[in-house]
Write a protein that holds these residues in place. Structure first.
Motif, PDB file in Angstrom:
ATOM      1  N   GLU A 120     -10.831 -20.118  -2.788  1.00  0.00           N
ATOM      2  CA  GLU A 120     -10.640 -19.106  -1.740  1.00  0.00           C
ATOM      3  C   GLU A 120      -9.473 -19.423  -0.816  1.00  0.00           C
ATOM      4  O   GLU A 120      -8.809 -18.524  -0.319  1.00  0.00           O
ATOM      5  CB  GLU A 120     -11.932 -18.913  -0.944  1.00  0.00           C
ATOM      6  N   SER A 121      -9.196 -20.714  -0.564  1.00  0.00           N
ATOM      7  CA  SER A 121      -8.081 -21.046   0.322  1.00  0.00           C
ATOM      8  C   SER A 121      -6.748 -20.655  -0.320  1.00  0.00           C
ATOM      9  O   SER A 121      -5.856 -20.129   0.350  1.00  0.00           O
ATOM     10  CB  SER A 121      -8.098 -22.527   0.708  1.00  0.00           C
ATOM     11  N   LEU A 122      -6.618 -20.876  -1.641  1.00  0.00           N
ATOM     12  CA  LEU A 122      -5.408 -20.474  -2.345  1.00  0.00           C
ATOM     13  C   LEU A 122      -5.268 -18.952  -2.336  1.00  0.00           C
ATOM     14  O   LEU A 122      -4.197 -18.416  -2.040  1.00  0.00           O
ATOM     15  CB  LEU A 122      -5.429 -20.988  -3.789  1.00  0.00           C
ATOM     16  N   ILE A 123      -6.347 -18.263  -2.625  1.00  0.00           N
ATOM     17  CA  ILE A 123      -6.318 -16.797  -2.670  1.00  0.00           C
ATOM     18  C   ILE A 123      -5.982 -16.236  -1.292  1.00  0.00           C
ATOM     19  O   ILE A 123      -5.179 -15.306  -1.161  1.00  0.00           O
ATOM     20  CB  ILE A 123      -7.671 -16.249  -3.185  1.00  0.00           C
ATOM     21  N   ASN A 129       0.484 -14.131   2.351  1.00  0.00           N
ATOM     22  CA  ASN A 129       1.907 -14.039   2.028  1.00  0.00           C
ATOM     23  C   ASN A 129       2.278 -12.618   1.606  1.00  0.00           C
ATOM     24  O   ASN A 129       3.320 -12.091   2.015  1.00  0.00           O
ATOM     25  CB  ASN A 129       2.284 -15.022   0.919  1.00  0.00           C
ATOM     26  N   ALA A 130       1.447 -11.994   0.790  1.00  0.00           N
ATOM     27  CA  ALA A 130       1.709 -10.617   0.348  1.00  0.00           C
ATOM     28  C   ALA A 130       1.674  -9.660   1.535  1.00  0.00           C
ATOM     29  O   ALA A 130       2.561  -8.807   1.694  1.00  0.00           O
ATOM     30  CB  ALA A 130       0.699 -10.202  -0.712  1.00  0.00           C
ATOM     31  N   GLU A 131       0.651  -9.800   2.385  1.00  0.00           N
ATOM     32  CA  GLU A 131       0.526  -8.927   3.566  1.00  0.00           C
ATOM     33  C   GLU A 131       1.703  -9.088   4.507  1.00  0.00           C
ATOM     34  O   GLU A 131       2.157  -8.113   5.108  1.00  0.00           O
ATOM     35  CB  GLU A 131      -0.791  -9.216   4.294  1.00  0.00           C
ATOM     36  N   ASN A 132       2.215 -10.310   4.640  1.00  0.00           N
ATOM     37  CA  ASN A 132       3.380 -10.548   5.497  1.00  0.00           C
ATOM     38  C   ASN A 132       4.606  -9.786   5.023  1.00  0.00           C
ATOM     39  O   ASN A 132       5.532  -9.547   5.794  1.00  0.00           O
ATOM     40  CB  ASN A 132       3.705 -12.048   5.582  1.00  0.00           C
ATOM     41  N   HIS A 133       4.610  -9.410   3.764  1.00  0.00           N
ATOM     42  CA  HIS A 133       5.706  -8.634   3.198  1.00  0.00           C
ATOM     43  C   HIS A 133       5.322  -7.166   3.003  1.00  0.00           C
ATOM     44  O   HIS A 133       6.002  -6.430   2.286  1.00  0.00           O
ATOM     45  CB  HIS A 133       6.155  -9.250   1.874  1.00  0.00           C
ATOM     46  N   GLY A 134       4.192  -6.760   3.616  1.00  0.00           N
ATOM     47  CA  GLY A 134       3.756  -5.373   3.509  1.00  0.00           C
ATOM     48  C   GLY A 134       3.299  -4.997   2.119  1.00  0.00           C
ATOM     49  O   GLY A 134       3.362  -3.836   1.721  1.00  0.00           O
ATOM     50  N   PHE A 135       2.819  -5.962   1.377  1.00  0.00           N
ATOM     51  CA  PHE A 135       2.426  -5.753  -0.017  1.00  0.00           C
ATOM     52  C   PHE A 135       0.921  -5.842  -0.129  1.00  0.00           C
ATOM     53  O   PHE A 135       0.304  -6.775   0.380  1.00  0.00           O
ATOM     54  CB  PHE A 135       3.081  -6.840  -0.884  1.00  0.00           C
TER      55      PHE A 135
END
Length: 156
Positions: A120-123, A129-135
């Motif tokens: 879960e920590s990796l996920i 990281n994805a959310e930080n890029h609006g993904f």
């Protein structure tokens, strides 16, 4: 963190569990789908569709590739198995409870063993990281190739 590591004997309670999930979802675990799932679970390594077809032909001599591919599609859709993209093979899901979840596969390039990890920590980090890029993530396959501990010890 949980993991799946191939080479386990088929657990009858796993089949019952999968049948129960199918019943609850209103889908059918036909005899052929069940048999393909049993073969995947029984195999020590990740299985290709044609390896599964050869094994299925032992009990069903007239089985054809579409039979296996339809069963694989069903099992993937229900989240009972995972496709190892880089080797075009299949392993049972270590956690059949969710239709989809994110995981990492560790693939030994020497013996072909595949381990499924659910960390879960990796996920969470990857999702952040994805959310930080609006993904927005819809699917994620992380396959890591290397040499397993058993094969690494054989070198010494």
């Amino acid at each position: 963190m949980s993991n799946y590591n191939g080479g386990t004997n088929l657990d009858p309670t796993l089949i019952e569990h999968v049948q129960g999930i199918c019943h609850a979802r209103g889908v059918r675990l036909t005899p052929q789908r069940k048999r393909v799932f049993e073969l995947i679970c029984s195999n020590r390594k990740a299985s290709s569709a044609y390896e599964l077809l050869d094994q299925l032909k032992v009990s069903e001599p007239n089985a054809k590739p579409p039979t296996v591919y339809r069963a694989l599609d069903f099992l993937l859709e229900q989240g009972f198995i995972h496709r190892v993209e880089s080797t075009n093979s299949y392993i049972p899901c270590g956690s059949c409870l969710n239709k989809s979840h994110f995981f990492q596969l560790l693939i030994c390039d020497k013996c072909g063993d595949v381990v499924e990890l659910q960390d879960e920590s990796l996920i969470s980090l990857l999702k952040k990281n994805a959310e930080n890029h609006g993904f927005q993530l819809t699917n994620q396959v992380i396959e890591t190739h290397g040499v397993c501990q058993a094969c690494a010890s054989d070198k010494q």
